[in-house]
Design an enzyme around this catalytic site. Structure first.
Site, mmCIF file in Angstrom:
data_model
loop_
_atom_site.group_PDB
_atom_site.id
_atom_site.type_symbol
_atom_site.label_atom_id
_atom_site.label_comp_id
_atom_site.label_asym_id
_atom_site.label_seq_id
_atom_site.Cartn_x
_atom_site.Cartn_y
_atom_site.Cartn_z
ATOM 1 N N HIS A 146 0.870 -1.175 0.000
ATOM 2 C CA HIS A 146 0.000 0.000 0.000
ATOM 3 C C HIS A 146 0.908 1.226 0.000
ATOM 4 C CE1 HIS A 146 -3.531 2.486 1.416
ATOM 5 N NE2 HIS A 146 -2.508 3.267 1.669
ATOM 6 N N ARG B 270 -9.195 14.288 2.670
ATOM 7 C CA ARG B 270 -9.073 14.827 4.034
ATOM 8 C C ARG B 270 -7.611 14.714 4.464
ATOM 9 N NH1 ARG B 270 -8.080 9.675 6.026
ATOM 10 N NH2 ARG B 270 -9.398 8.084 5.120
#
Lengths: 466, 80
Positions: A209, A293
Site C-alpha cells: 500500500h 481529508r
C-alpha cells in the site's frame, strides 16, 4: 488570512493537532465535545469549547445541525472536520458553505466524486492513471460481471459500489466460487448499503500500500511524495513510513506525477491522499481511491518534507494560493509513525479504555508524539482506540528504526494496555527491518508471533465491527 | 425464586439488538438460558456479546438500547 476563528468538528489527537496549527497561524479555536469528552486535552487546549451532545458519535460528532449551531453560537467562521466523522461527508461540506462558513477541505463536489468508487476510477482512467484491471463502472448483472472476469483472470474481488473500509468485499479464486459469491454479494450490498451496485477487480496479491500526499489550491497541485502503509491489521494501518522503502527513483516520479495529474483533473483544493497498490515484482502501480481529508499518518510526510500540512490546508481554506512550488519539495531522511492504540496485543487486540495513571513521553532529536493523553485522563470507551502516534525521523530507514526502538523504550503509558509491545516486536523483526512486507503480511505474522506478544486466544464472544 | 441482576462486563454503548433493523435479542418476560445473548456492548468500535450468565426469566431491562453504560452497571433484572 480570512479565517479568524476555527471550530474543530472532531476529537482526540487530531483535534489537538489542528488546535496547535491554528494557534500558530493566529487563529482562535473552538472545540466541540460530547459529554464523554468534557475533560479531553483538546477541550483544555482550545480557546473556547462547546458541548454538542451525548457520548454516542451519532448524537454528537456526527450531528451536523448541532455542529453548525455551535459554529453560529461561538462566531466561528470556519470548520475543520479532521478525519473520520464528517470529514468526507459531501452533504456536510455543502451545509457548512451554505451557512456562510469555510469548510477546511475540498468542495462538496470533489468529496462526492471521490467518495463514489466507480466515479473515482473513471476519473483516474480519464487522467491516465492506472487502475486495477476490472469493471469500468458498476455492474448490475452477474452475467456482465462474469464476462469481465473471464478477461481479467482470477483471483478477483467483488466489491459493493457503496461500501468502504473493507466492508462488502468478497474474493473469488475460480469461476465456480465467482458464481457462488456474486449473488451473495449483491444481496448483501443491497441490505447493507441500500444499493446493490457492485464492481469487480483483479486481486493483486502480495501488493504494497503506497499513497501520495497532495496539496491543491483549486488551480495548482503539488505532491509531497509518498508514504508506505503496508503493515495493516484488519485493513487498519498500524505502522506507516515515508518515503516508501520499495520504490525506485523513476517509479517514485511516475507515481507522484500520476497523483498530481488526477488531482489537477478534478481541480482539487486542500490536502488529499491518493492510495495505490504497488506490485514490487512487476513495478506496476494501480490507483485505489482518493481520501479527501488529512490522514492519520500525515506526520511522516511532514517530517521528511518540513511542510506543515495542517497549516497549509488551513491557509488554502482561508483563500491563499499554494505557497510551495513543486521544486521546493524535497525529501530529507526517513520517517516512521506507529499507532499507539488502547488495545491489548496480548489479548487479541481487545480494546482497553481506562485511566492514565502514569505517562512518560519520549522526546529528544527526531522524535514527535502526537497524542490526546495526559496523566489522570480517562480514555472513554465510545470512540476509536487511537491514543496517539509516535513519529521518528532520522537520516535513513535503518537509523529511524533504531530511533523508534529508543523512543518506544522511553514511552510509558500506565493504567491501560497499549499496542507499544507490538511495535517493539515489529521493530526487531528482520523482515520489517528489510522492508520485506505487503498488505497481507502482518496478520499471519501476528499468529506466528503470538508468543512474543504474549498473545492469548481472543475471547470467543469478541467480534470486531466491520 | 430470587431476583438477580445482569451487569455490563465492559464500559461502552449497550445495544439490545444485533443490528438496527433486527428484533431485540430478548424482551421483558422472556425465559433465558445461561448462555443466551441478551445484548451487545460496543467498546472502541468492537462489539461484544453480553451473556445472561444464569438461567431464568427476564423481569425487566434496566438499560435502554443505545445507552452509554459503565462496566459493572446493572443492565437487566432476572428471576432465577
Amino acid at each position: 488570512m480570512m479565517i479568524r476563528k476555527l471550530l474543530i468538528a472532531n476529537r482526540g489527537e487530531i483535534a489537538v493537532r489542528i488546535i496547535r496549527a491554528a494557534r500558530e497561524l493566529g487563529i482562535a479555536t473552538v472545540q466541540v465535545y460530547s459529554k464523554a469528552d468534557k475533560d479531553s486535552l483538546a477541550v483544555r487546549l482550545a480557546d473556547e469549547s462547546i458541548e454538542i451532545g451525548p457520548p454516542q458519535a451519532s448524537k454528537s460528532y456526527l450531528n451536523q445541525a448541532t455542529i453548525l449551531a455551535a459554529a453560529k453560537t461561538t462566531g466561528a467562521d470556519a470548520i475543520h472536520p479532521g478525519y473520520g466523522f464528517l470529514a468526507e461527508n459531501a452533504e456536510f461540506a455543502a451545509a457548512v458553505e451554505a451557512a456562510g462558513l469555510i469548510f477546511v477541505g475540498p468542495t462538496a463536489q470533489s468529496i462526492r466524486l471521490m467518495g463514489d468508487k466507480v466515479a473515482a476510477r473513471e476519473a483516474a482512467a480519464a487522467a491516465g492513471v492506472p487502475t486495477v484491471p476490472g469493471s469500468r463502472g458498476r455492474l448490475e448483472s452477474a452475467d456482465a460481471a462474469f464476462a469481465l472476469v473471464e478477461k481479467t483472470g482470477f483471483p478477483v474481488m467483488i466489491k459493493a459500489a457503496a461500501g468502504g473500509g473493507g466492508r462488502g468485499i468478497r474474493i473469488a479464486r475460480s469461476a465456480e466460487e465467482f458464481h457462488h459469491l456474486m449473488p451473495q454479494a449483491q444481496a448483501e450490498a443491497l441490505a447493507a448499503f441500500g444499493d446493490g451496485g457492485l464492481y469487480v477487480e483483479k486481486l493483486i496479491e502480495g501488493a504494497r500500500h503506497i499513497e501520495v500526499q497532495i496539496l491543491g489550491d483549486g488551480r495548482d497541485v503539488i505532491h509531497c511524495f509518498e508514504r508506505e502503509c503496508s503493515l495493516q491489521r484488519r485493513r487498519q494501518k498500524v505502522w506507516e513510513e515515508a518515503p516508501s522503502p520499495s520504490l525506485t527513483p523513476a517509479g517514485r516520479d511516475k507515481l507522484c506525477s500520476s497523483a498530481v495529474a488526477l488531482a489537477k483533473a478534478v481541480d482539487y483544493r486542500g490536502a488529499g491522499t491518493l492510495e495505490y497498490l504497488y506490485d514490487d515484482r512487476s513495478h506496476e502501480f494501480y490507483f485505489l481511491e482518493m481520501n479527501t481529508r488529512i490522514q492519520v499518518e500525515h506526520p511522516v510526510t511532514e517530517m521528511i518534507t518540513g511542510i506543515d500540512l495542517v497549516c497549509e490546508m488551513i491557509r488554502i481554506a482561508g483563500g491563499e494560493p499554494l505557497r510551495i512550488r513543486q521544486d521546493q519539495v524535497r525529501v530529507r531522511g526517513h520517517s516512521i509513525e506507529v499507532r499507539i492504540n488502547a488495545e491489548d496485543p496480548a489479548k487479541g487486540f481487545f480494546p482497553s479504555p481506562g485511566t492514565i495513571s502514569a505517562l512518560s513521553v519520549p522526546n529528544g532529536e527526531g522524535v514527535r508524539f502526537d497524542s490526546m493523553l495526559y496523566e489522570g485522563y480517562t480514555v472513554p470507551p465510545f470512540y476509536d482506540s487511537l491514543l496517539g502516534k509516535l513519529i521518528v525521523h532520522d537520516d535513513d530507514r535503518r537509523s529511524a528504526i533504531r530511533r523508534l526502538e529508543r523512543a518506544l523504550a522511553e514511552l510509558r503509558v500506565e493504567g491501560l494496555a497499549t499496542t507499544k509491545p507490538l511495535h517493539q516486536a515489529l521493530a526487531r523483526d528482520p523482515d520489517v527491518q528489510a522492508a520485506r512486507f505487503h498488505t497481507a503480511w502482518l496478520e499471519p505474522w501476528l499468529e506466528t508471533h503470538a508468543a512474543s506478544l504474549g498473545t492469548a486466544a481472543p475471547s470467543p464472544t469478541t467480534k470486531v465491527a466491520q | 425464586m430470587a431476583t438477580q441482576q445482569i451487569f455490563s462486563p465492559l464500559p461502552g454503548i449497550f445495544y439490545r439488538k444485533p443490528a438496527p433493523d433486527k428484533p431485540d435479542y430478548k424482551s421483558d418476560g422472556d425465559t433465558i438460558m445461561e448462555n443466551d445473548t441478551i445484548g451487545l456492548i460496543e467498546v472502541m468500535k468492537s462489539f461484544n456479546e453480553v451473556k445472561a450468565g444464569a438461567a431464568g426469566k427476564i423481569l425487566r431491562f434496566l438499560a435502554e438500547n443505545e445507552e452509554a453504560v459503565m462496566a459493572g452497571q446493572p443492565i437487566a433484572e432476572i428471576d432465577v
